[in-house]
Motif scaffolding. Structure first.
Motif: not given
Length: 353
Positions: A156, A272, A275, A279, A294, A299, A329
């Protein structure tokens, strides 16, 4: 999981972004392409339109092949860039080295993948300096021929423009060609805010595996060559590999919709953003170890075993254990919503406590 259909709800699917379905615009484009008669084998107006769109996106004339998988996109690209006694330099964790069942070696007629280590799943420039000159001219050894870099990488991480330029410069100075595995090309592009041209040929990339399936398409990837001299070889290799689709219009219709109105960029932006939301939420959960912030839509974190087991029992899906005990993951897709992410975080909190 819906046992009647085998379908996993989006809110519980985090194994990979290829679990997601297709964007409605792409499905509709395939339906519309089914009407009427057109010439086969890529001589249709759909394929021509896609080629013109990719030329515009990359700001130059390109040679384009539409193929069915990322593995064959990578393998055909590498086959056009090296001789059988050549070597492909790549990170040990690269997809071509770990997850393609020897396809690059097969399609290159035996060229060897030589790994070059580096942090964050990126090839280290100093190590590359040594690798490009290793036993050059020695008839007993494979000859360094191609550098393959992933953008985004399997972990990533995302190469900056300066990192790509530096790696490409080292390769070009030693006479090597450069391939980019862009299975998550759009996600990386969104992260660094560059143009497609800046992240590829302007930095020194010769051939790109342009990913679409993980980002909303159904069954298509593209090989984009920035070297016109490779057009014929790529075309013959595609036919020989069984990748010259008779009804190419259905590949092309997907990519046409994918590239229309920046759908490909909007989808990547959504993945994105989800993610980052995931996170940020994980950082607030006690006992959760986040590997790094990330840079795309992947992540990595460390979960207690009871949390892993509890989440799996609830039907959540993700990879766990491959990267060490307790390491999971989590991959977000264009189809994930804020509610999906927040529901997943609630489940993590319940089981981690």
């Amino acid at each position: 999981m819906d046992t009647s259909t085998g379908s996993i709800p989006s809110s519980r699917a985090f194994i990979s972004d290829n679990m997601a379905g297709a964007s409605p615009e792409i499905v509709q484009a395939v339906v519309e392409a089914a009407a009427g008669q057109v010439l086969p084998y890529g001589s249709d107006p759909f394929t021509d339109k896609v080629r013109r769109k990719l030329d515009a996106i990359f700001e130059r004339d390109t040679a384009v092949l539409l193929v069915s998988t990322g593995s064959v996109a990578n393998a055909l690209s590498l086959a056009a860039l090296t001789r059988p006694w050549g070597s492909v330099l790549a990170h040990p964790a690269s997809h071509i080295n770990t997850s393609e069942c020897g396809a690059p070696e097969f399609f290159t007629d035996g060229a060897k993948i030589v790994t070059v280590a580096g942090d964050d799943t990126k090839v280290d420039p100093d190590a590359l300096q040594q690798a490009v000159r290793h036993r050059v001219g020695d008839v007993h050894a494979v000859q360094p021929s191609v550098l393959s870099i992933s953008q985004a990488t399997e972990s990533g991480s995302v190469h900056t423009l300066e990192e790509i330029r530096r790696l490409c410069a080292i390769a070009k100075d030693a006479g090597l060609r450069v391939h980019m595995d862009g299975a998550r090309f759009a996600n990386a592009l969104d992260t660094i805010g560059a143009s497609p041209a800046e992240m590829t040929w302007k930095a020194g990339v010769d051939v790109l595996s342009f990913g679409a399936t993980k980002n909303g398409a159904m069954t298509v990837e593209a090989v984009v060559s920035f070297d016109p001299a490779l057009a014929d070889e790529l075309a013959f290799r595609a036919k020989r590999a069984g990748q010259l689709a008779s009804k190419m219009r259905f590949h092309a219709a997907q990519l046409d919709a994918y590239l229309t109105d920046d759908l490909w960029l909007r989808n990547a932006r959504q993945a994105n953003a989800m993610a980052m939301r995931l996170s940020d939420g994980l950082k607030a959960v006690p006992g959760i170890g986040l590997s790094a912030t990330p840079q795309a839509n992947i992540v990595f974190c460390r979960l207690p075993q009871q949390a892993v087991e509890g989440l799996l029992a609830e039907g959540y899906t993700f990879y766990h254990g491959r990267w060490g005990h307790g390491v999971v993951r989590l991959v977000t897709a264009f189809s994930h919503t804020p509610d999906d992410i927040d529901g997943f975080l609630d489940a993590i909190r319940r089981h981690a406590g």
